[in-house]
Enzyme design. Sequence first.
Site, PDB file in Angstrom:
ATOM      1  N   ASP A 207       1.015  -1.364  -0.144  1.00 51.02           N
ATOM      2  CA  ASP A 207       0.078  -0.055  -0.127  1.00 51.02           C
ATOM      3  C   ASP A 207       0.911   1.249  -0.026  1.00 51.02           C
ATOM      4  OD1 ASP A 207       0.839  -0.457   2.811  1.00 51.02           O
ATOM      5  OD2 ASP A 207      -1.201  -0.877   3.433  1.00 51.02           O
TER       6      ASP A 207
ATOM      7  N   ASP B 271      -8.051  -2.829  14.087  1.00 48.71           N
ATOM      8  CA  ASP B 271      -9.334  -3.146  13.765  1.00 48.71           C
ATOM      9  C   ASP B 271      -9.269  -4.356  12.774  1.00 48.71           C
ATOM     10  OD1 ASP B 271      -8.030  -2.195  11.359  1.00 48.71           O
ATOM     11  OD2 ASP B 271      -9.637  -0.332  11.105  1.00 48.71           O
TER      12      ASP B 271
ATOM     13  N   HIS C 152      -7.465  -4.639  10.044  1.00 48.16           N
ATOM     14  CA  HIS C 152      -6.945  -4.526   8.512  1.00 48.16           C
ATOM     15  C   HIS C 152      -5.829  -5.280   8.329  1.00 48.16           C
ATOM     16  CE1 HIS C 152      -4.958  -0.789  10.049  1.00 48.16           C
ATOM     17  NE2 HIS C 152      -4.153  -1.251   9.618  1.00 48.16           N
TER      18      HIS C 152
ATOM     19  N   GLU D  94      -9.798  -1.922   4.963  1.00 48.23           N
ATOM     20  CA  GLU D  94     -10.520  -1.831   6.408  1.00 48.23           C
ATOM     21  C   GLU D  94     -11.689  -2.461   6.734  1.00 48.23           C
ATOM     22  OE1 GLU D  94      -9.023   0.019   8.622  1.00 48.23           O
ATOM     23  OE2 GLU D  94      -7.984   1.871   7.889  1.00 48.23           O
TER      24      GLU D  94
HETATM   25  C1  F6R Z   1       1.105  -1.214   5.977  1.00 53.93           C
HETATM   26  C2  F6R Z   1       0.202  -2.380   6.421  1.00 53.93           C
HETATM   27  C3  F6R Z   1      -0.616  -2.435   7.809  1.00 53.93           C
HETATM   28  C4  F6R Z   1       0.268  -2.611   8.909  1.00 53.93           C
HETATM   29  C5  F6R Z   1      -0.991  -2.438  10.102  1.00 53.93           C
HETATM   30  C6  F6R Z   1      -0.246  -2.672  11.411  1.00 53.93           C
HETATM   31  O1  F6R Z   1       1.773  -1.569   4.841  1.00 53.93           O
HETATM   32  O2  F6R Z   1      -0.025  -3.242   5.771  1.00 53.93           O
HETATM   33  O3  F6R Z   1      -1.716  -3.047   7.328  1.00 53.93           O
HETATM   34  O4  F6R Z   1       0.592  -3.817   8.685  1.00 53.93           O
HETATM   35  O5  F6R Z   1      -1.414  -0.974  10.107  1.00 53.93           O
HETATM   36  O6  F6R Z   1       0.669  -1.682  11.591  1.00 53.93           O
HETATM   37  P1  F6R Z   1       1.699  -1.829  12.896  1.00 53.93           P
HETATM   38  O7  F6R Z   1       2.866  -2.831  12.153  1.00 53.93           O
HETATM   39  O8  F6R Z   1       2.497  -0.497  12.796  1.00 53.93           O
HETATM   40  O9  F6R Z   1       1.313  -2.047  13.840  1.00 53.93           O
END
Ligand code: F6R
Length: 235
Positions: free
Chosen positions: A67, A135, A137, A142
Site C-alpha cells: 500500500d 481493527d 485491517h 479496512e
Molecule cells: C502497512 C500495512 C498495515 C500494517 C498495520 C499494522 O503496509 O500493511 O496493514 O501492517 O497497520 O501496523 P503496525 O505494524 O505499525 O502495527
Amino acid sequence: MNFIKVNTYEELSAKAAAIICGQVAMKPECVLGLATGSSPLGTYAKMAEKNEAGEVDFSKVKTINLDEYVGLDGNHEQSYRYFMNNNLFKNINIDIENTYVPNGCATDVEAECLAYDKLIKDLGIDLQLLGIGYDGHIGFNEPDKYFEKATHKVALDSSTIEANSRFFASRDDVPTTAITMGMGGIMSAKKVLLIANGKGKRDIVEKAFFGPITPELPASILQLHNDLTVIYSEN
Ligand code: F6R
C-alpha cells in the site's frame, strides 16, 4: 494454519526473517509481498544482517508492497516508498528497479490500481508478509460489508489515522486515503506470513484467526488460505 507464539519481538523478527530468507534461498528469483508499519522493522533488520553476512542474496528478488498513502510521493518521509527504501532496500543487495510500491501521486488512481493488479498477476507473489491493524485491517483493507478483491483507493478508518498519527507532526497531517492491494492480490500469494506483537494486538489476533470469517474483520479471510503462518509475540 501454522500459529507460532513466541516470547519476544526479537524472536518473532528472527523467525520471520528466517522464513523469508528461506524462501529466497529456495527460489532466488522469487517475488516477496512486503508490508510497512512497526511490526516488520525487526524482520527487515534481521534480513539485512543475513544479507551482510552473505547468508542470503536478494539480487534477483522482486518485491511488491501492499500500500501507499494517496498524495505522498516517494521523497516524503512518511510515504511507504521512503519507508521501504530506508528500512530495507538500501540495506540489502536488491535492485531498486525490482521493487514496486503503488504510486500515491498517480494522476489517474484508477489506472494505477489496474496496473498494480496486472503487475501482481504477471509476477505472482511467492510469499506475502503482513502486519495486522488494531481493527483487523491488512494492507489498508479496512472493516467493511464485503471483501474488496482488487487493488483500490480506500478511505482510512479514524482508528487507523489515529494509530498512524504517531509518525506525523499532527493528526491533521495524516493522509485520509490510500491505495491498497485488495484481498484478491493478498490471497493469491503462494504463502502468507502474518506477524503481530504486543498485548494490544492479542484480542484482534484471537478474533481474526480463531473467530468467524467476516469482512468486518478483514484479516479473518486468511483462515481460508492454504499456506498461512502467523507469528505472535505478546511482548
Ligand atoms: C502497512 C500495512 C498495515 C500494517 C498495520 C499494522 O503496509 O500493511 O496493514 O501492517 O497497520 O501496523 P503496525 O505494524 O505499525 O502495527
